[in-house]
Design a protein around this motif. Structure first.
Motif, PDB file in Angstrom:
ATOM      1  N   PHE A  33       0.833  -1.204   0.000  1.00 44.25           N
ATOM      2  CA  PHE A  33       0.000   0.000   0.000  1.00 44.25           C
ATOM      3  C   PHE A  33       0.870   1.256   0.000  1.00 44.25           C
ATOM      4  N   ASP A  34       1.969   1.202   0.738  1.00 43.43           N
ATOM      5  CA  ASP A  34       2.870   2.346   0.785  1.00 43.43           C
ATOM      6  C   ASP A  34       3.456   2.637  -0.588  1.00 43.43           C
TER       7      ASP A  34
ATOM      8  N   LEU B  18       1.833  12.248   5.944  1.00 43.53           N
ATOM      9  CA  LEU B  18       2.155  11.410   7.107  1.00 43.53           C
ATOM     10  C   LEU B  18       0.944  10.590   7.543  1.00 43.53           C
ATOM     11  N   LEU B  19      -0.232  11.185   7.522  1.00 47.86           N
ATOM     12  CA  LEU B  19      -1.442  10.430   7.866  1.00 47.86           C
ATOM     13  C   LEU B  19      -1.665   9.276   6.891  1.00 47.86           C
ATOM     14  N   LEU B  20      -1.504   9.548   5.602  1.00 44.88           N
ATOM     15  CA  LEU B  20      -1.696   8.494   4.601  1.00 44.88           C
ATOM     16  C   LEU B  20      -0.616   7.428   4.715  1.00 44.88           C
ATOM     17  N   ALA B  21       0.603   7.840   5.020  1.00 44.67           N
ATOM     18  CA  ALA B  21       1.689   6.874   5.179  1.00 44.67           C
ATOM     19  C   ALA B  21       1.417   5.942   6.349  1.00 44.67           C
TER      20      ALA B  21
ATOM     21  N   ARG C 225     -10.482   7.207   9.218  1.00 46.82           N
ATOM     22  CA  ARG C 225     -10.496   8.597   9.670  1.00 46.82           C
ATOM     23  C   ARG C 225      -9.310   9.374   9.111  1.00 46.82           C
ATOM     24  N   ASP C 226      -8.129   8.779   9.183  1.00 46.58           N
ATOM     25  CA  ASP C 226      -6.919   9.477   8.749  1.00 46.58           C
ATOM     26  C   ASP C 226      -6.965   9.836   7.265  1.00 46.58           C
ATOM     27  N   SER C 227      -7.495   8.937   6.439  1.00 46.66           N
ATOM     28  CA  SER C 227      -7.570   9.214   5.004  1.00 46.66           C
ATOM     29  C   SER C 227      -8.491  10.392   4.721  1.00 46.66           C
ATOM     30  N   THR C 228      -9.637  10.437   5.408  1.00 49.61           N
ATOM     31  CA  THR C 228     -10.570  11.543   5.177  1.00 49.61           C
ATOM     32  C   THR C 228     -10.019  12.861   5.719  1.00 49.61           C
ATOM     33  N   LEU C 229      -9.357  12.800   6.871  1.00 51.68           N
ATOM     34  CA  LEU C 229      -8.771  14.019   7.434  1.00 51.68           C
ATOM     35  C   LEU C 229      -7.642  14.528   6.545  1.00 51.68           C
TER      36      LEU C 229
END
Length: 372
Positions: A60-61, A283-286, A308-312
């Motif tokens: 995914f990364d 960083l959130l997506l990572a 949550r992190d992806s939407t934020l």
């Protein structure tokens, strides 16, 4: 986790082709054939394909980073690249015979998908189903080899909803995609009329939602859908935001005069804040990608946090691009300037249902707290 793409040179070539053709793609509403071929040659269709069908074992990364690299030049091209990879992941839920048929032409096979079903009839017949219906927003349908389409709009826990794999010669499309942004994704309406789908070319949608495979699989293939679906659509926006940042860097490098000189300090502050917001989103997506790659999504609350992190992250990216768009002023609004295209693309992409923060908060992240 290095995040290095398996063929860096091919990725660079695809990014160059995407960027070079971005303006024309926006004008014509379709990616140039050279861009499409470059994305396939870079390995996006095979990134998450089943290992036995030529899949390259991307993480995914790695896919997030590679898609973002394409997005710096063309958000629409990055959208297609990302969907090719993630649709390949979906194909791992097919029985082995179905996987072999879908990937028979090799790892550059282009899969599209839609769960936005309209007027679908899936009539059970001996050995499978006779399928008819229409599906909306099928990005890349114009140059697809196979389509994965649902029997009805999916509902959590509903075991009756199936996904069918349909080959190119069994579907057509209607040109219904004409939008303000993301114009070149070609997200038209797919049409099937009485196509036979054998049983081995179908699976239960709820199994894909939960990450339940017919056999054993990697962390990539067994990840629950909602925990990683945001990465699919956020990565192109991350790339686009970085492209906007580069434009403003060049803008600020020009020596201003008159009224622009007085506004320069404010522009530098806006640029710095946007750069920080883009870094924070990355960083959130990572973290979301790395968590999925390590197979940690079954830990309490982790999948919900990733959602949550992806939407934020997308909220941060859209806000950053808004800030950068203001810095370029009237120049950035010119139809000849790439900033206005990026601004339109980011707002269009950010409106995707999978990227909305409020549902992620109300129905996922806090649901376990309310239940307790």
């Amino acid at each position: 986790m290095s995040g290095a793409w398996q063929d860096a040179a091919a990725l660079d070539s695809a990014a160059e082709a995407a960027g070079h053709g971005a303006a024309d793609a926006d004008t014509t509403g379709r990616l140039a054939p050279a861009t499409v071929e470059a994305l396939a040659a870079a390995g996006f269709p095979a990134g998450f394909a089943p290992a036995g069908q030529g899949g390259t074992g991307a993480t995914f990364d790695e896919v997030t980073r590679a898609v973002a690299a394409i997005g710096e030049g063309c958000t629409s091209a990055a959208w297609i690249a990302s969907l090719w990879a993630y649709n390949g992941r979906f194909s791992a839920h097919l029985p082995d015979e179905g996987q072999q048929e879908v990937w028979a032409k090799g790892p550059r096979t282009r899969l599209v998908s839609s769960m936005v079903a309209a007027g679908v009839e899936a009539e059970p017949v001996e050995g499978g189903w006779t399928l008819s219906g229409t599906w909306l927003y099928v990005s890349g349908v114009e140059f697809a080899d196979w389509a994965l389409v649902s029997s009805a709009p999916p509902r959590e826990g509903d075991r009756s909803i199936r996904v069918f794999a349909v080959p190119r010669d069994s579907f057509t499309h209607q040109e219904t995609w004409s939008t303000l942004g993301m114009r070149a994704t070609g997200s038209h309406t797919l049409v099937v009329e009485r196509a036979f789908v054998p049983e081995y070319r179908s699976f239960v949608w709820d199994d894909m939602r939960r990450g339940k495979l017919p056999g054993t699989g990697s962390a990539v293939h067994s990840a629950p859908l909602f925990a990683v679906n945001g990465l699919t659509f956020a990565a192109p926006i991350l790339g686009a935001a970085r492209g906007a940042l580069r434009l403003v860097e060049r803008h600020l490098a020009q020596q201003p005069s008159g009224a622009r000189a007085a506004a320069r300090e404010s522009s530098r502050i806006s640029y710095t804040r946007a750069a920080g917001e883009i870094d924070a989103a990355a960083l959130l997506l990572a973290r979301a990608a790395e968590t999925a790659d390590r197979g940690r999504l079954d830990e309490d609350g982790v999948a919900e946090r990733s959602h949550r992190d992806s939407t934020l992250a997308v909220e941060l990216l859209v806000g950053a691009v808004d800030r950068l768009f203001q810095v370029t002023g009237t120049r950035g609004q010119a139809t000849s300037h790439p900033m206005q295209r990026i601004w339109r693309d980011v707002h269009a992409a950010g409106s995707h249902a999978a990227l909305q923060f409020e549902p992620a908060a109300r129905f996922a992240y806090t649901r376990r707290l309310v239940a307790a």
